[in-house]
Design a protein around this motif. Sequence first.
Motif, PDB file in Angstrom:
ATOM      1  N   LEU A  50       0.812  -1.207   0.000  1.00  0.00           N
ATOM      2  CA  LEU A  50       0.000   0.000   0.000  1.00  0.00           C
ATOM      3  C   LEU A  50       0.841   1.249   0.000  1.00  0.00           C
ATOM      4  O   LEU A  50       0.487   2.251  -0.598  1.00  0.00           O
ATOM      5  CB  LEU A  50      -0.915  -0.015   1.235  1.00  0.00           C
ATOM      6  CG  LEU A  50      -1.820   1.213   1.402  1.00  0.00           C
ATOM      7  CD1 LEU A  50      -2.946   1.170   0.374  1.00  0.00           C
ATOM      8  CD2 LEU A  50      -2.396   1.288   2.797  1.00  0.00           C
ATOM      9  N   LEU A  51       1.987   1.221   0.695  1.00  0.00           N
ATOM     10  CA  LEU A  51       2.667   2.469   1.013  1.00  0.00           C
ATOM     11  C   LEU A  51       3.829   2.853   0.123  1.00  0.00           C
ATOM     12  O   LEU A  51       4.117   4.024  -0.031  1.00  0.00           O
ATOM     13  CB  LEU A  51       3.176   2.407   2.467  1.00  0.00           C
ATOM     14  CG  LEU A  51       2.094   2.419   3.545  1.00  0.00           C
ATOM     15  CD1 LEU A  51       2.739   2.421   4.907  1.00  0.00           C
ATOM     16  CD2 LEU A  51       1.207   3.623   3.395  1.00  0.00           C
ATOM     17  N   GLY A  62       0.839   3.074  -3.043  1.00  0.00           N
ATOM     18  CA  GLY A  62       1.268   4.353  -2.485  1.00  0.00           C
ATOM     19  C   GLY A  62       1.859   5.259  -3.538  1.00  0.00           C
ATOM     20  O   GLY A  62       1.581   6.463  -3.574  1.00  0.00           O
ATOM     21  N   GLY A  63       2.672   4.686  -4.430  1.00  0.00           N
ATOM     22  CA  GLY A  63       3.247   5.461  -5.520  1.00  0.00           C
ATOM     23  C   GLY A  63       2.183   5.944  -6.481  1.00  0.00           C
ATOM     24  O   GLY A  63       2.230   7.077  -6.970  1.00  0.00           O
ATOM     25  N   MET A  64       1.190   5.081  -6.756  1.00  0.00           N
ATOM     26  CA  MET A  64       0.102   5.473  -7.645  1.00  0.00           C
ATOM     27  C   MET A  64      -0.708   6.611  -7.043  1.00  0.00           C
ATOM     28  O   MET A  64      -1.098   7.570  -7.737  1.00  0.00           O
ATOM     29  CB  MET A  64      -0.805   4.269  -7.926  1.00  0.00           C
ATOM     30  CG  MET A  64      -1.956   4.578  -8.868  1.00  0.00           C
ATOM     31  SD  MET A  64      -2.948   3.118  -9.232  1.00  0.00           S
ATOM     32  CE  MET A  64      -1.803   2.196 -10.257  1.00  0.00           C
ATOM     33  N   LEU A  65      -0.965   6.526  -5.735  1.00  0.00           N
ATOM     34  CA  LEU A  65      -1.723   7.574  -5.063  1.00  0.00           C
ATOM     35  C   LEU A  65      -0.980   8.904  -5.116  1.00  0.00           C
ATOM     36  O   LEU A  65      -1.565   9.939  -5.458  1.00  0.00           O
ATOM     37  CB  LEU A  65      -1.990   7.173  -3.611  1.00  0.00           C
ATOM     38  CG  LEU A  65      -2.717   8.204  -2.750  1.00  0.00           C
ATOM     39  CD1 LEU A  65      -4.117   8.474  -3.296  1.00  0.00           C
ATOM     40  CD2 LEU A  65      -2.800   7.715  -1.303  1.00  0.00           C
ATOM     41  N   PRO A 113      -8.880  10.157 -11.041  1.00  0.00           N
ATOM     42  CA  PRO A 113      -9.764   9.744  -9.944  1.00  0.00           C
ATOM     43  C   PRO A 113      -9.792   8.220  -9.753  1.00  0.00           C
ATOM     44  O   PRO A 113      -9.836   7.733  -8.618  1.00  0.00           O
ATOM     45  CB  PRO A 113     -11.142  10.267 -10.381  1.00  0.00           C
ATOM     46  CG  PRO A 113     -10.861  11.366 -11.332  1.00  0.00           C
ATOM     47  CD  PRO A 113      -9.605  10.963 -12.042  1.00  0.00           C
ATOM     48  N   ALA A 114      -9.767   7.480 -10.867  1.00  0.00           N
ATOM     49  CA  ALA A 114      -9.790   6.018 -10.761  1.00  0.00           C
ATOM     50  C   ALA A 114      -8.568   5.497 -10.015  1.00  0.00           C
ATOM     51  O   ALA A 114      -8.667   4.577  -9.196  1.00  0.00           O
ATOM     52  CB  ALA A 114      -9.859   5.392 -12.156  1.00  0.00           C
ATOM     53  N   SER A 115      -7.406   6.078 -10.290  1.00  0.00           N
ATOM     54  CA  SER A 115      -6.174   5.638  -9.632  1.00  0.00           C
ATOM     55  C   SER A 115      -6.210   5.935  -8.137  1.00  0.00           C
ATOM     56  O   SER A 115      -5.697   5.151  -7.326  1.00  0.00           O
ATOM     57  CB  SER A 115      -4.970   6.341 -10.272  1.00  0.00           C
ATOM     58  OG  SER A 115      -4.883   6.026 -11.641  1.00  0.00           O
ATOM     59  N   ILE A 116      -6.812   7.058  -7.775  1.00  0.00           N
ATOM     60  CA  ILE A 116      -6.929   7.405  -6.350  1.00  0.00           C
ATOM     61  C   ILE A 116      -7.926   6.473  -5.654  1.00  0.00           C
ATOM     62  O   ILE A 116      -7.653   5.939  -4.575  1.00  0.00           O
ATOM     63  CB  ILE A 116      -7.365   8.873  -6.199  1.00  0.00           C
ATOM     64  CG1 ILE A 116      -6.264   9.814  -6.723  1.00  0.00           C
ATOM     65  CG2 ILE A 116      -7.681   9.204  -4.736  1.00  0.00           C
ATOM     66  CD1 ILE A 116      -6.682  11.255  -6.856  1.00  0.00           C
ATOM     67  N   PHE A 207      -1.086  -3.041 -11.072  1.00  0.00           N
ATOM     68  CA  PHE A 207       0.342  -3.057 -11.411  1.00  0.00           C
ATOM     69  C   PHE A 207       0.560  -2.640 -12.867  1.00  0.00           C
ATOM     70  O   PHE A 207       1.498  -1.904 -13.172  1.00  0.00           O
ATOM     71  CB  PHE A 207       0.923  -4.449 -11.181  1.00  0.00           C
ATOM     72  CG  PHE A 207       1.422  -4.678  -9.791  1.00  0.00           C
ATOM     73  CD1 PHE A 207       2.769  -4.904  -9.543  1.00  0.00           C
ATOM     74  CD2 PHE A 207       0.563  -4.672  -8.703  1.00  0.00           C
ATOM     75  CE1 PHE A 207       3.241  -5.124  -8.266  1.00  0.00           C
ATOM     76  CE2 PHE A 207       1.012  -4.891  -7.430  1.00  0.00           C
ATOM     77  CZ  PHE A 207       2.358  -5.118  -7.197  1.00  0.00           C
ATOM     78  N   TYR A 208      -0.286  -3.137 -13.770  1.00  0.00           N
ATOM     79  CA  TYR A 208      -0.152  -2.747 -15.173  1.00  0.00           C
ATOM     80  C   TYR A 208      -0.321  -1.230 -15.335  1.00  0.00           C
ATOM     81  O   TYR A 208       0.413  -0.586 -16.085  1.00  0.00           O
ATOM     82  CB  TYR A 208      -1.199  -3.452 -16.046  1.00  0.00           C
ATOM     83  CG  TYR A 208      -1.156  -4.959 -16.024  1.00  0.00           C
ATOM     84  CD1 TYR A 208       0.007  -5.653 -15.650  1.00  0.00           C
ATOM     85  CD2 TYR A 208      -2.278  -5.718 -16.368  1.00  0.00           C
ATOM     86  CE1 TYR A 208       0.031  -7.041 -15.626  1.00  0.00           C
ATOM     87  CE2 TYR A 208      -2.251  -7.103 -16.362  1.00  0.00           C
ATOM     88  CZ  TYR A 208      -1.101  -7.760 -15.983  1.00  0.00           C
ATOM     89  OH  TYR A 208      -1.078  -9.134 -15.963  1.00  0.00           O
ATOM     90  N   MET A 209      -1.289  -0.670 -14.628  1.00  0.00           N
ATOM     91  CA  MET A 209      -1.511   0.777 -14.705  1.00  0.00           C
ATOM     92  C   MET A 209      -0.295   1.551 -14.206  1.00  0.00           C
ATOM     93  O   MET A 209       0.022   2.628 -14.715  1.00  0.00           O
ATOM     94  CB  MET A 209      -2.738   1.156 -13.876  1.00  0.00           C
ATOM     95  CG  MET A 209      -4.059   0.762 -14.472  1.00  0.00           C
ATOM     96  SD  MET A 209      -5.408   1.132 -13.327  1.00  0.00           S
ATOM     97  CE  MET A 209      -5.178   2.901 -13.116  1.00  0.00           C
TER      98      MET A 209
END
Length: 361
Positions: A50-51, A62-65, A113-116, A207-209
């Motif tokens: 997550l982080l 966490g990186g995506m967020l 928004p989807a990634s968040i 992960f792909y995203m």
Amino acid sequence: MAKPKENQTVASSTGADSEKDARVVSGHAARYAKVYSFFGFGHAYNFPLLLKAVSAGVIFAGGMLAFSLSRLSDLDFDHHFKNGFALVPGYWYYFHVGPRRVGMIMHLATVLPASILMVLQFTPVIRKKFITFHRINGYTVLTLLLISNGAACVVLPHKQGGGSRTSTQTAEAFLVIITTVGMAMAWWNIRRKQIDQHRAWMLRTMFYMGTIITSRVINFISAPIISRLGNYYGVWSCDELDFLYKNLQVPFPETEYPQCLFPNGTLDSSLRVAVEATVLQTKPEQFGSSHIQPFGANLWICIAVHIIGVEIYLGLTPRETERLRVISYEKQLEAGYANPGSAGLTVDRWGDAEKWTPPSK
């Protein structure tokens, strides 16, 4: 008799130090346990998913967020996105009007928004205590990502950079395909109450995203490398160069690209010229070319790293997979499905794996 006493003293001191160290370690472990337990994780090794991001290329939630939050300002399309050169110098030429403008706005307005929201899907405390929210949020993420992928297909055909763009186009198209397939597999498995496979395919999709984030990081590293190596060139139209310099309110560099001009001094907008890939800030088109040329290769490398990385993670968490499969078995049995425990898309139904059986109580 003095020596044993001395040894006893040393041993006693060592034992006391060991107990002190154990208390310190225990204290840190207890504090860490409180943190990951707060988010609903049952195991310490799950929480870093997550982080944090692994610098080798596997970007976790966490990186995506963090990335998605940092890019929300791009929704100010005609100011922040434009003034930031629409990622790199030269891109704004393709996105300022027409279908690609609409496609890029739709893509940003849905994928960010989807990634968040996707990060919330992987927070166990939400899955366990707020089931209704988890389901609604899941369908929201699914819908936003499908719209985002459709919008990305509108943007894909642009030809910034010339021939090197084909490698980027194929990589981006491949990402659209695998994320769409991943979401479809996740949706079908949860419809069949196959929770273990739903988890696996949602993780794969996330992960792909994350590939696009990793490729950005690597691209900032590779740009100065190809600049130092030299003899890398992109292909730009004279119209692109003129558009770039007009937006910067700088005169067209006639001495750099004399072939762009007719004898009477007017611009030959249809002509294309070679633009060297260097990181010179004073030459925005060359700076843009240095980031555009390696991007396709970087994207393919990152796709491979992310595909391998998520399979490694899934392979390292077999107990969680088995736990969820048992839960799937119970829910499918209660719902009256045929083949409970394997009612979804499982290997023992579609491959040559041995038939799964629930553990004996």
